[in-house]
Design a protein around this motif. Structure first.
Motif, PDB file in Angstrom:
ATOM      1  N   LEU A 165      33.488  39.751  29.839  1.00 34.54           N
ATOM      2  CA  LEU A 165      34.046  40.836  30.646  1.00 34.54           C
ATOM      3  C   LEU A 165      33.840  42.172  29.958  1.00 34.54           C
ATOM      4  O   LEU A 165      33.437  43.157  30.593  1.00 34.54           O
ATOM      5  CB  LEU A 165      35.539  40.592  30.895  1.00 34.54           C
ATOM      6  CG  LEU A 165      36.260  41.698  31.677  1.00 34.54           C
ATOM      7  CD1 LEU A 165      35.659  41.870  33.060  1.00 34.54           C
ATOM      8  CD2 LEU A 165      37.762  41.409  31.772  1.00 34.54           C
ATOM      9  N   ASN A 177      30.843  40.064  39.856  1.00 39.72           N
ATOM     10  CA  ASN A 177      31.578  38.843  40.181  1.00 39.72           C
ATOM     11  C   ASN A 177      30.818  37.915  41.118  1.00 39.72           C
ATOM     12  O   ASN A 177      31.198  36.753  41.278  1.00 39.72           O
ATOM     13  CB  ASN A 177      32.940  39.199  40.772  1.00 39.72           C
ATOM     14  CG  ASN A 177      33.909  39.694  39.714  1.00 39.72           C
ATOM     15  OD1 ASN A 177      33.838  39.284  38.562  1.00 39.72           O
ATOM     16  ND2 ASN A 177      34.809  40.589  40.093  1.00 39.72           N
ATOM     17  N   THR A 216      40.291  43.071  38.610  1.00 43.28           N
ATOM     18  CA  THR A 216      39.215  43.230  37.630  1.00 43.28           C
ATOM     19  C   THR A 216      38.864  44.701  37.435  1.00 43.28           C
ATOM     20  O   THR A 216      38.654  45.166  36.312  1.00 43.28           O
ATOM     21  CB  THR A 216      37.971  42.445  38.066  1.00 43.28           C
ATOM     22  OG1 THR A 216      38.312  41.076  38.255  1.00 43.28           O
ATOM     23  CG2 THR A 216      36.873  42.533  37.018  1.00 43.28           C
TER      24      THR A 216
END
Length: 415
Positions: free
Chosen positions: A345, A366, A139
């Motif tokens: 995102l 997260n 990520t």
């Protein structure tokens, strides 16, 4: 990498779009990661809970999933923070990706041969720690390599990877012929899907001079991101938390919903088919939603629309306990989730406080994915057993999702 990319500081905002080969590789790696996650969550852990706990399967699954999610809540931001400070010649993120893959495979093998519920719980905790190390590193690589106007599109592909991973995980679990085969198949697929991304070795090396000095006090305090100083980050985090909580409340008991409410003759196969329907519906919106968000330079309206659509899907599950209604409900849910996962995102990256802390801050972000896994079974178990069953459960899920869809407009720095 090109020579200019090799010399670019790891802390600089990327100016050039990430190449398509890298986008494809990181998307495939995410398919492998979410296969390893959702194969157990959707099917295998439920099968083990039923094997070892019998009539107490709901409570047993709640404990296993909840404790594992607590581990992921800690692991993700910690590994993100460590990757921010990693000065390996292989880059900041890639070493943690490799460690996460290796640990994930070992944990899935342990789960495959677990002799009792205690070992299942230990194995799932280890799997959550390892897979979250992988997830945190992957990520954080997105803002490292992708500029602002590409992040919605990449978020769309990563959202697609998540749903495809759920389908592949459920499919492998169903096709492998049992618990052992299901876990081993997920482990092998994790390695195969991650190999191209690792082999590219596309990662930026942090100059030791840019690494902040370390102290335990500063390190631990860094996980608190003040809502007063960074209100947009706080509202964006809360929005993600609520949307994921609404989704997780329904997802965690999907196997039991098909068994106990719909009375499906083969719930494990039913979960796979519903995951496939959800994936096909998501295909309609996930990439297009992120792409359109980039082109219009708008994020909030897409999150709101996604929340309304997702709520409509869960209300269908609440109102009609039939196989047809289940198919319609998960299809509508997929349409909304496709838009949300791609745009969310990009929205979260847009409100990150500091470049040096991208990994840590995205790890905190997260938590809004993993914490709902802790709370979902806590909420779902009493709702199903005491407060009205699956109709009430999915109505609660819809209400939580709609709340997140409204609160996204408290974010002011993102349009």
């Amino acid at each position: 990498m090109t020579s200019s990319e090799l010399t670019r500081s790891a802390l600089d905002e990327p100016a050039k779009p990430a190449p398509k080969s890298w986008v494809a590789a990181i998307s495939l790696a995410n398919v492998g990661l979410f296969t390893a996650w959702f194969g157990p969550i959707l099917t295998l852990l439920g099968m083990q809970a039923e094997r070892f706990a019998g009539d107490d399967k709901e409570a047993a699954l709640a404990w296993v999933v909840g404790i594992g999610a607590l581990c992921s809540t800690v692991a993700n931001p910690v590994v993100g923070a460590l990757s921010d400070r990693t000065t390996s010649r292989y880059g900041r993120r890639l070493p943690w990706t490799v460690l996460g893959i290796c640990g994930g495979v070992a944990s899935l093998v342990l789960l495959a041969f677990a002799p009792n519920l205690v070992v299942v719980t230990i194995g799932w905790c280890l799997a959550q720690i390892a897979l979250n190390a992988n997830f945190a590193a992957i990520t954080a690589a997105v803002p490292d390599h992708a500029p602002h106007r590409q992040r919605g599109t990449i978020g769309g592909f990563l959202g697609l990877a998540q749903t495809v991973g759920a389908v592949v995980g459920a499919g492998l679990a169903a096709a492998a012929g049992g618990i052992v085969g299901g876990y081993l198949a997920c482990a092998v697929f994790l390695v195969i899907a991650s190999a191209p991304y690792v082999a590219m070795r596309r990662d930026l090396v942090l100059d030791p001079a840019d690494r902040p000095s370390f102290s335990w006090g500063t390190f631990l305090r860094g996980f608190w991101i003040s809502p007063r100083l960074h209100p947009d980050f706080a509202w964006a985090w809360l929005t993600r938390f609520l949307m994921n909580l609404g989704f997780s409340i329904g997802l965690v008991y999907l196997l039991f919903y098909l068994d106990d409410a719909v009375h499906h003759e083969n719930p494990e196969a039913g979960v796979f088919l519903l995951s496939a329907v959800n994936s096909l519906a998501l295909l309609v919106t996930v990439v297009a939603g992120g792409w359109l968000s980039d082109r219009l330079d708008r994020r909030r309206i897409f999150v709101t629309v996604a929340g309304v659509v997702m709520a409509a899907g869960t209300l269908s599950l609440a109102g009609f306990h039939s196989w047809t209604a289940a198919i319609i409900g998960v299809a509508v849910l997929g349409l909304g989730m496709g838009v949300f996962t791609s745009v969310d995102l990009a929205l979260m990256i847009d409100v990150l406080p500091e470049a040096i802390d991208r990994g840590k801050d995205l790890g905190v972000v997260n938590i809004a994915n993993s914490l709902p896994q802790v709370l979902a079974p806590v909420v779902a178990a009493p709702v199903v057993s005491v407060l009205g069953g699956y109709s009430t459960l999915y109505a609660v899920a819809a209400g939580v999702t709609l709340t997140g869809a409204v609160l996204v407009y408290r974010i002011k720095s993102v349009r």
